[in-house]
Design an enzyme around this catalytic site. Sequence first.
Site, PDB file in Angstrom:
ATOM      1  N   ASN A  53     -32.204  16.450   7.138  1.00  0.00           N
ATOM      2  CA  ASN A  53     -31.051  15.874   6.442  1.00  0.00           C
ATOM      3  C   ASN A  53     -30.013  16.954   6.247  1.00  0.00           C
ATOM      4  O   ASN A  53     -30.289  18.140   6.413  1.00  0.00           O
ATOM      5  CB  ASN A  53     -31.472  15.282   5.087  1.00  0.00           C
ATOM      6  CG  ASN A  53     -31.876  16.368   4.104  1.00  0.00           C
ATOM      7  OD1 ASN A  53     -31.042  17.145   3.655  1.00  0.00           O
ATOM      8  ND2 ASN A  53     -33.143  16.445   3.787  1.00  0.00           N
ATOM      9  N   LYS A 180     -35.140  22.158  -8.908  1.00  0.00           N
ATOM     10  CA  LYS A 180     -33.874  22.758  -8.475  1.00  0.00           C
ATOM     11  C   LYS A 180     -32.719  21.843  -8.821  1.00  0.00           C
ATOM     12  O   LYS A 180     -32.847  20.627  -8.750  1.00  0.00           O
ATOM     13  CB  LYS A 180     -33.910  23.004  -6.964  1.00  0.00           C
ATOM     14  CG  LYS A 180     -32.691  23.750  -6.435  1.00  0.00           C
ATOM     15  CD  LYS A 180     -32.917  24.238  -5.015  1.00  0.00           C
ATOM     16  CE  LYS A 180     -32.544  23.211  -3.978  1.00  0.00           C
ATOM     17  NZ  LYS A 180     -32.816  23.691  -2.609  1.00  0.00           N
ATOM     18  N   LYS A 182     -28.148  21.497  -8.541  1.00  0.00           N
ATOM     19  CA  LYS A 182     -26.919  21.963  -7.914  1.00  0.00           C
ATOM     20  C   LYS A 182     -26.015  22.611  -8.949  1.00  0.00           C
ATOM     21  O   LYS A 182     -25.948  22.154 -10.096  1.00  0.00           O
ATOM     22  CB  LYS A 182     -26.190  20.783  -7.262  1.00  0.00           C
ATOM     23  CG  LYS A 182     -27.005  20.077  -6.203  1.00  0.00           C
ATOM     24  CD  LYS A 182     -27.374  21.014  -5.074  1.00  0.00           C
ATOM     25  CE  LYS A 182     -28.149  20.300  -3.981  1.00  0.00           C
ATOM     26  NZ  LYS A 182     -28.587  21.247  -2.929  1.00  0.00           N
ATOM     27  N   ASP A 212     -28.591  25.914  -6.788  1.00  0.00           N
ATOM     28  CA  ASP A 212     -28.118  25.872  -5.391  1.00  0.00           C
ATOM     29  C   ASP A 212     -26.611  25.656  -5.362  1.00  0.00           C
ATOM     30  O   ASP A 212     -26.114  24.671  -5.894  1.00  0.00           O
ATOM     31  CB  ASP A 212     -28.841  24.726  -4.665  1.00  0.00           C
ATOM     32  CG  ASP A 212     -28.532  24.687  -3.170  1.00  0.00           C
ATOM     33  OD1 ASP A 212     -27.761  25.544  -2.696  1.00  0.00           O
ATOM     34  OD2 ASP A 212     -29.071  23.790  -2.497  1.00  0.00           O
ATOM     35  N   GLU A 238     -29.318  30.103  -4.887  1.00  0.00           N
ATOM     36  CA  GLU A 238     -29.385  29.684  -3.475  1.00  0.00           C
ATOM     37  C   GLU A 238     -28.036  29.511  -2.792  1.00  0.00           C
ATOM     38  O   GLU A 238     -27.114  28.958  -3.372  1.00  0.00           O
ATOM     39  CB  GLU A 238     -30.159  28.358  -3.407  1.00  0.00           C
ATOM     40  CG  GLU A 238     -30.191  27.719  -2.017  1.00  0.00           C
ATOM     41  CD  GLU A 238     -31.093  26.483  -1.960  1.00  0.00           C
ATOM     42  OE1 GLU A 238     -32.027  26.377  -2.776  1.00  0.00           O
ATOM     43  OE2 GLU A 238     -30.850  25.624  -1.098  1.00  0.00           O
ATOM     44  N   GLU A 264     -30.653  27.751   5.101  1.00  0.00           N
ATOM     45  CA  GLU A 264     -30.795  26.371   5.573  1.00  0.00           C
ATOM     46  C   GLU A 264     -29.708  25.984   6.566  1.00  0.00           C
ATOM     47  O   GLU A 264     -29.856  25.005   7.282  1.00  0.00           O
ATOM     48  CB  GLU A 264     -30.809  25.383   4.402  1.00  0.00           C
ATOM     49  CG  GLU A 264     -29.464  25.213   3.730  1.00  0.00           C
ATOM     50  CD  GLU A 264     -29.484  24.176   2.603  1.00  0.00           C
ATOM     51  OE1 GLU A 264     -30.152  24.449   1.584  1.00  0.00           O
ATOM     52  OE2 GLU A 264     -28.844  23.134   2.741  1.00  0.00           O
ATOM     53  N   ASP A 291     -34.680  25.726   8.252  1.00  0.00           N
ATOM     54  CA  ASP A 291     -35.346  24.427   8.383  1.00  0.00           C
ATOM     55  C   ASP A 291     -35.753  24.244   9.848  1.00  0.00           C
ATOM     56  O   ASP A 291     -34.890  24.127  10.718  1.00  0.00           O
ATOM     57  CB  ASP A 291     -34.358  23.335   7.939  1.00  0.00           C
ATOM     58  CG  ASP A 291     -34.910  21.914   8.043  1.00  0.00           C
ATOM     59  OD1 ASP A 291     -35.909  21.696   8.762  1.00  0.00           O
ATOM     60  OD2 ASP A 291     -34.317  21.012   7.411  1.00  0.00           O
ATOM     61  N   HIS A 321     -35.964  24.464   3.962  1.00  0.00           N
ATOM     62  CA  HIS A 321     -35.141  23.341   3.512  1.00  0.00           C
ATOM     63  C   HIS A 321     -35.647  22.044   4.140  1.00  0.00           C
ATOM     64  O   HIS A 321     -36.260  22.064   5.206  1.00  0.00           O
ATOM     65  CB  HIS A 321     -33.700  23.603   3.973  1.00  0.00           C
ATOM     66  CG  HIS A 321     -32.825  22.381   4.018  1.00  0.00           C
ATOM     67  ND1 HIS A 321     -32.742  21.567   5.130  1.00  0.00           N
ATOM     68  CD2 HIS A 321     -32.001  21.844   3.088  1.00  0.00           C
ATOM     69  CE1 HIS A 321     -31.891  20.585   4.886  1.00  0.00           C
ATOM     70  NE2 HIS A 321     -31.424  20.728   3.649  1.00  0.00           N
ATOM     71  N   GLU A 340     -39.615  22.563   0.595  1.00  0.00           N
ATOM     72  CA  GLU A 340     -38.785  21.810  -0.338  1.00  0.00           C
ATOM     73  C   GLU A 340     -39.312  20.383  -0.457  1.00  0.00           C
ATOM     74  O   GLU A 340     -40.044  19.902   0.405  1.00  0.00           O
ATOM     75  CB  GLU A 340     -37.338  21.797   0.173  1.00  0.00           C
ATOM     76  CG  GLU A 340     -36.341  21.197  -0.795  1.00  0.00           C
ATOM     77  CD  GLU A 340     -34.881  21.473  -0.406  1.00  0.00           C
ATOM     78  OE1 GLU A 340     -34.637  21.780   0.770  1.00  0.00           O
ATOM     79  OE2 GLU A 340     -34.019  21.389  -1.291  1.00  0.00           O
TER      80      GLU A 340
HETATM   81 MG    MG Z   1     -29.743  24.116  -0.368  1.00  0.00          MG
END
Ligand code: MG
Length: 388
Positions: A53, A180, A182, A212, A238, A264, A291, A321, A340
């Site tokens: 994603n 986690k 944002k 992040d 992050e 990522e 990832d 990720h 993750e």
């Molecule tokens: Mg991230």
Amino acid sequence: MKITSAHVGTIPISSSMRNAYIDFSKMDSSIIALVSDVIVDGRPLVGYGFSSNGRYNATPIIEERLLPRLLAATHDELHDEAGGFSPSKAWDIMMTNEKPGGHGERSVALGVVDMALHDLVAKAAGVPLYRWISDHYGDGQPDEDVFVYAAGGYYAPGKSDADLQDEMRRFLDSGYEVVKMKIGGTDLADDLRRIEAVIDVLDGDGSRLAVDVNGKFDLHTALEYGRAIEPYNLFWYEEIGDPLDYALNATVSEHYPNPIATGENLFSVQDARNLLRYGGMRPDRDYIQVDPALTYGLVEYLRVQDALAQHGWSPRRCIPHGGHQFSLHIAAALHLGGNESYPGEFQPTGGFTDDAVVTNSRVWPGDLPGIGLEGKAEFFKVLKNLHA
Ligand code: MG
């Protein structure tokens, strides 16, 4: 083994959430089914793949460049000396006449096919993918389970601190110990208030919270935030600046003493190696989040692991990720530090099998042959339709 037909599609994996950089209202994913001539229980084995994603579908590249090369290859071009189908030889075939550099969407496209090929070879061997990877590329002794943390804490219209706290409590109730959120999508004062609200839910323990930035900050903002969050002793800080701004990352790492995580949005061994060379990443505390699905698949991810080892890094410093079942197998097989997890997001592709249970922030990939996407009922319906 021969691939008798290949079927590609694009499906929405949209969500109403937003990070500091993008919203996910139009997010989608490439999916693929590779049908083989290996018959088990009267039916041909089928390998499935999808594109993690965060990047949009790469379906045209799969259809127009990668699959025509793969399907035109001879038996010898795709099999190793022992007679086994070789995802690594398939990788070389698919990359024929592709210039170096500019990895971007091409690496996503190849990752989809590589995932399906690995699903297929593990199914042909009748073993879960972690077992196949461990036997072929690892030490034959995969980890029994994998550390996972719950990624969420997105910005959403009308989302209050209490909503954010409820979300984090749901993660804890589901068995996660590290969460986690944002940051960088609002101003510093606002973010500090949000961070403290989440730390309250974690019994005051900031070391169980990662934040992040999704690559948003310039150097000035990165250092300002770094100074402000340092006292919380967070799990990690992050993707602080642009993924390719190694000098920014290196400067922040000189000033911010706690763990940093990034990678990522690096999609090749060359980019990952540059991060190790120039990004100031510290092998004793920082985390690499490349990832495998977005980075040309497992074949290239093994090269990333070699580059890490060469620079003195343990695979335990890698926590990919993506929150998907493919990386979960890779993490168990190659002794990564974890994976993750996005509980409930990016459906139907995201997450682990329907019966996966997270306990003490650890989860087992399961024992279905291959990646085990058959164990994700809603997604499997979509995948089966692709080649019905
Ligand atoms: Mg991230």
